[in-house]
Design a protein around this motif. Structure first.
Motif, PDB file in Angstrom:
ATOM      1  N   VAL A  72       0.860  -1.187   0.000  1.00  0.00           N
ATOM      2  CA  VAL A  72       0.000   0.000   0.000  1.00  0.00           C
ATOM      3  C   VAL A  72       0.897   1.237   0.000  1.00  0.00           C
ATOM      4  O   VAL A  72       1.810   1.351   0.807  1.00  0.00           O
TER       5      VAL A  72
ATOM      6  N   GLU B 203       0.840   5.592  -0.375  1.00  0.00           N
ATOM      7  CA  GLU B 203       0.075   6.851  -0.383  1.00  0.00           C
ATOM      8  C   GLU B 203       0.577   7.703  -1.534  1.00  0.00           C
ATOM      9  O   GLU B 203       1.771   7.975  -1.646  1.00  0.00           O
ATOM     10  N   THR B 204      -0.341   8.112  -2.427  1.00  0.00           N
ATOM     11  CA  THR B 204       0.036   8.958  -3.557  1.00  0.00           C
ATOM     12  C   THR B 204      -0.695  10.292  -3.469  1.00  0.00           C
ATOM     13  O   THR B 204      -1.775  10.383  -2.876  1.00  0.00           O
TER      14      THR B 204
ATOM     15  N   TYR C 127      -3.844   9.927  -6.287  1.00  0.00           N
ATOM     16  CA  TYR C 127      -4.804   8.826  -6.212  1.00  0.00           C
ATOM     17  C   TYR C 127      -5.106   8.354  -4.797  1.00  0.00           C
ATOM     18  O   TYR C 127      -5.880   7.424  -4.614  1.00  0.00           O
TER      19      TYR C 127
ATOM     20  N   ILE D 147      -2.960   3.466  -2.911  1.00  0.00           N
ATOM     21  CA  ILE D 147      -3.046   2.507  -4.004  1.00  0.00           C
ATOM     22  C   ILE D 147      -2.336   1.218  -3.591  1.00  0.00           C
ATOM     23  O   ILE D 147      -1.521   1.219  -2.671  1.00  0.00           O
TER      24      ILE D 147
ATOM     25  N   GLU E  40      -2.946   2.213 -11.781  1.00  0.00           N
ATOM     26  CA  GLU E  40      -3.182   2.557 -10.374  1.00  0.00           C
ATOM     27  C   GLU E  40      -4.403   1.811  -9.841  1.00  0.00           C
ATOM     28  O   GLU E  40      -5.513   2.023 -10.319  1.00  0.00           O
ATOM     29  N   THR E  41      -4.203   0.965  -8.870  1.00  0.00           N
ATOM     30  CA  THR E  41      -5.315   0.243  -8.247  1.00  0.00           C
ATOM     31  C   THR E  41      -5.575   0.894  -6.894  1.00  0.00           C
ATOM     32  O   THR E  41      -4.854   0.660  -5.924  1.00  0.00           O
ATOM     33  N   GLN E  42      -6.590   1.735  -6.851  1.00  0.00           N
ATOM     34  CA  GLN E  42      -6.898   2.467  -5.627  1.00  0.00           C
ATOM     35  C   GLN E  42      -7.545   1.541  -4.594  1.00  0.00           C
ATOM     36  O   GLN E  42      -8.400   0.718  -4.927  1.00  0.00           O
TER      37      GLN E  42
ATOM     38  N   TRP F  57     -11.242   1.795  -4.556  1.00  0.00           N
ATOM     39  CA  TRP F  57     -11.876   1.036  -5.631  1.00  0.00           C
ATOM     40  C   TRP F  57     -11.951  -0.442  -5.268  1.00  0.00           C
ATOM     41  O   TRP F  57     -12.970  -1.091  -5.494  1.00  0.00           O
TER      42      TRP F  57
END
Length: 88
Positions: free
Chosen positions: A38, A40-41, A44, A47, A68-70, A73
């Motif tokens: 995991v 932090e961006t 986004y 992610i 990017e897989t949030q 999501w």
């Protein structure tokens, strides 16, 4: 040892190592299990970067979706997410 399931965005932290179990195939991920970091961006939020990032990147390119897989999501789809390791 039983793994802690994470079900809310607030439970995730930058640098967590998670296990994602997907129960269906959709445009973002396949029906599969993978380990991810995991991160932090700025753009986004949190992610998940899969352990096999290069294969994941290729698969997403073939499906025409962003890499990017949030986390947000993932939580909205048919997946289970477990905390494997937390680095403070």
């Amino acid at each position: 040892m039983e793994k802690q399931e994470l079900t809310e965005l607030e439970e995730f932290r930058h640098r967590d190592v998670i296990l994602v179990v997907s129960h269906e195939r959709n445009c973002g991920i396949d029906e599969t299990t993978f380990v991810a970091l995991v991160v932090e961006t700025k753009n986004y939020g949190l992610i998940a970067i899969p352990q096999d990032f290069r294969a994941d990147l290729l698969q997403k390119e073939m499906n025409g979706v962003g890499w990017e897989t949030q986390i947000e999501w993932l939580l909205g789809n048919d997946v289970e997410i477990y905390l494997l390791e937390r680095y403070l």
